[in-house]
Enzyme design. Sequence first.
Site, mmCIF file in Angstrom:
data_model
loop_
_atom_site.group_PDB
_atom_site.id
_atom_site.type_symbol
_atom_site.label_atom_id
_atom_site.label_comp_id
_atom_site.label_asym_id
_atom_site.label_seq_id
_atom_site.Cartn_x
_atom_site.Cartn_y
_atom_site.Cartn_z
ATOM 1 N N ASP A 153 0.838 -1.205 0.000
ATOM 2 C CA ASP A 153 0.000 0.000 0.000
ATOM 3 C C ASP A 153 0.871 1.253 0.000
ATOM 4 O O ASP A 153 2.082 1.207 0.275
ATOM 5 C CB ASP A 153 -0.880 -0.027 1.259
ATOM 6 C CG ASP A 153 -2.180 0.741 1.099
ATOM 7 O OD1 ASP A 153 -2.305 1.526 0.141
ATOM 8 O OD2 ASP A 153 -3.071 0.565 1.962
ATOM 9 N N ASP A 175 -10.895 1.639 -3.183
ATOM 10 C CA ASP A 175 -11.459 1.394 -1.852
ATOM 11 C C ASP A 175 -12.984 1.404 -1.898
ATOM 12 O O ASP A 175 -13.626 1.110 -0.895
ATOM 13 C CB ASP A 175 -10.964 2.461 -0.870
ATOM 14 C CG ASP A 175 -9.597 2.105 -0.312
ATOM 15 O OD1 ASP A 175 -9.156 0.957 -0.508
ATOM 16 O OD2 ASP A 175 -8.976 2.976 0.314
HETATM 17 C C1 DGJ Z 1 -5.899 1.762 1.769
HETATM 18 C C2 DGJ Z 1 -6.249 0.497 1.058
HETATM 19 O O1 DGJ Z 1 -6.765 0.774 -0.200
HETATM 20 C C3 DGJ Z 1 -7.226 -0.287 1.908
HETATM 21 O O2 DGJ Z 1 -7.669 -1.427 1.239
HETATM 22 C C4 DGJ Z 1 -6.573 -0.632 3.212
HETATM 23 O O3 DGJ Z 1 -5.497 -1.492 2.973
HETATM 24 C C5 DGJ Z 1 -6.116 0.624 3.913
HETATM 25 N N1 DGJ Z 1 -5.310 1.453 3.057
HETATM 26 C C6 DGJ Z 1 -5.344 0.285 5.154
HETATM 27 O O4 DGJ Z 1 -4.809 1.383 5.745
#
Ligand code: DGJ
Length: 714
Positions: free
Chosen positions: A470, A538
């Site tokens: 990430d 997300d």
């Molecule tokens: C952003 C990601 O897109 C999410 O799926 C998750 O992993 C969060 N960060 C965690 O902080």
Amino acid sequence: MTLVSYDPAARLWLLSTAGSSCAIRLDEDDVLRQVHWGRPLTLEQALAAAAGPVAAPGSSFDGITGEEYPAEGGARFGLPSLQLRHADGSRGVHWRYLGHGIETGVAEAAGEEGFRPCELTIRFRDRHYPLELDLHYRLRPNSEVLERRAVLRHTESESEPWGEPVRLLRMDAACWTLPRLPDYGLSHATGGWSSESQLRRTALPVAETVLTSRRGITSHQANPWLMIDDGSATEDSGEVWSTALAWSGSWRITVQRTPDGVVSCTGGSGHEGLVVRLLPGDSWETPVYAGQYTADGFGGASRAWHRHIADHVLPRADELRPVLYNSWEATGFRVTEQNQMQLASKAAELGVELFVLDDGWFGARRDDSAGLGDWTPSAEGFPDGLGPLAAEVRRLGMRFGLWVEPEMVNPDSDLYREHPDWVLRMPHREQSALRNQLVLDLARPEVAGWAHARLDALVSEYAIDYLKWDMNRPFTDAGRPGHPDPDRLWFDHVHAVHALMARLRADHPGLRIEACAGGGGRVDLGVLAHTDAAWTSDNTDALDRIGIQHGYSQLYPARTMSAWVTDSPNPLTGRSLPLAFRFHIAMAGALGIGGDLRGWTDVELRQAADLVARYKRIRPVVQQGAQYRHRNAVQHVMGEESVVIAWQLPVPHGVPIPPLRLAALDPAARYRDQETGRLHEGALLLTRGLDARLDLGLDSDFSSTVVHLRREGD
Ligand code: DGJ
């Protein structure tokens, strides 16, 4: 088959794929110009095109256009691909042609006898200053894509007269010039966090249109690809010229449409205003800015990109992507051994193959304010480390994956307390702590070394199969106090990330990586060369996902599109949608589950298990077949099989719903529905199509279905 031909008399090169040609030539003053980019030409035809009228400027006010790699200098008034300032204050370049080389590699795969990767390099030297430029053109077997990049060298040593740094103000990878068309349409993707990949189709203005990211990552706001047509192309028909940049940091592509009708796109890494120093003996390499011409609509362009990415970009395109479970939406930062074991046991019952523990498992991480950078299991959530959870996940028959964010640090962390100087920062400027975190200067060898050591130790200790990598904030106030060449960090960071991924993969051949940056903020051909999938967004609301996935699919193949089924109502949008609809939309990509399974009813869990089993049956076709986009449906075709995922969205009563006419089937064949046993005539599937209600059973808003067809033996 000859992919590159050269005519010495005309000083013309012809680069050909199965469905396209690109011809370029040197004029008398060694200016490299594009002659043709479009349908296939023979060498004779290309020579005739070069002998014909060129797009000459109307008057001395117009300047030189149509160059392969326009550099600042002389009568050029468009946006240059190369801009630089010499130590003595002079700007630009004046090239002399040095020569060229054509390199033919070995066939990459069995059955490609005669089709070999081929690279043309054209070399120039400045007529006065110690600078050399190589323009590279690479063609690969069974691909329509031409990969272009450039390398600049400062050829003097320090002791020689011009041994001073050159200031590189802009160096793009390539400039693509289109043929003259009656009009031009531009397709590209824009968006934001939770609304990535929104497809835009607009008329191309007579102007300079800039697509860019200034964020240090590829960005949610724009993705580095575009398609240009004459304004009349459809999903199924029409010529399309498309380009895509293989870069995971800041970038810029400028599409110029001049008043006299010349359209070109120049693109490369870095946003405007960054300046780097090129020292004597140094060279600067751009990433690849690839392009292709296709003649079968936007759908055809997408399929050609999908094929290229599968065959020549992804490290393990051949592998079926596992059905995964991810903990993020279920437990957020509050992950514990106990709640993850509960989720893992439910996930295994559904048929999940890979369990991914998301954020919150390390250091003092209980929300986004602390712990980032301290990559040891949290004593509170995992008193015995991750070992017991990893063992349980494996006992349940799943692989084990872990979330990491190696480029970042919370100021409230042991790492930051120990190394406050490791972050990107500028003297006398405050740092903006977006999401309470700062960006580590990964281009510093000691920082990259630390990141590698931590990740390597984790992967080794827990035999981790999968990293969700990430990156949750853009760069701001990005500097390196005391560094003589601070803007390099924008480029070096990306190289460091790619190198770190490559090194981990080389040392741990079983390791797979998912690219993520707060959702789909880092998806591009560069990162896909080191990863297996990308977290698309997300936003897991299945209705919103239809648009996001549609935009994503314009360039990127289904096997890379990570798609989860989550809870209803959706935590982000509050929208309630049927479980089957949520599954079916996610089944168009690499299926995952991200809901809190502890709250699902037995009926829901049984239905989910059936849908996972169904997905596994259609998965080879979805992930590895050719994709055809239809109105309210996507169809994948591979060999004798085709899978159709169709859905119904709200329409006012009385509005007729057109039948779904399928594509790419044999009209002379018959196809059997693998679930119902019903036999369909190929010709009718292609012409009359499937009735939404009678054939597909789509009888209400958000009803959906999957049809799996297999060609009957003769
Ligand atoms: C952003 C990601 O897109 C999410 O799926 C998750 O992993 C969060 N960060 C965690 O902080």
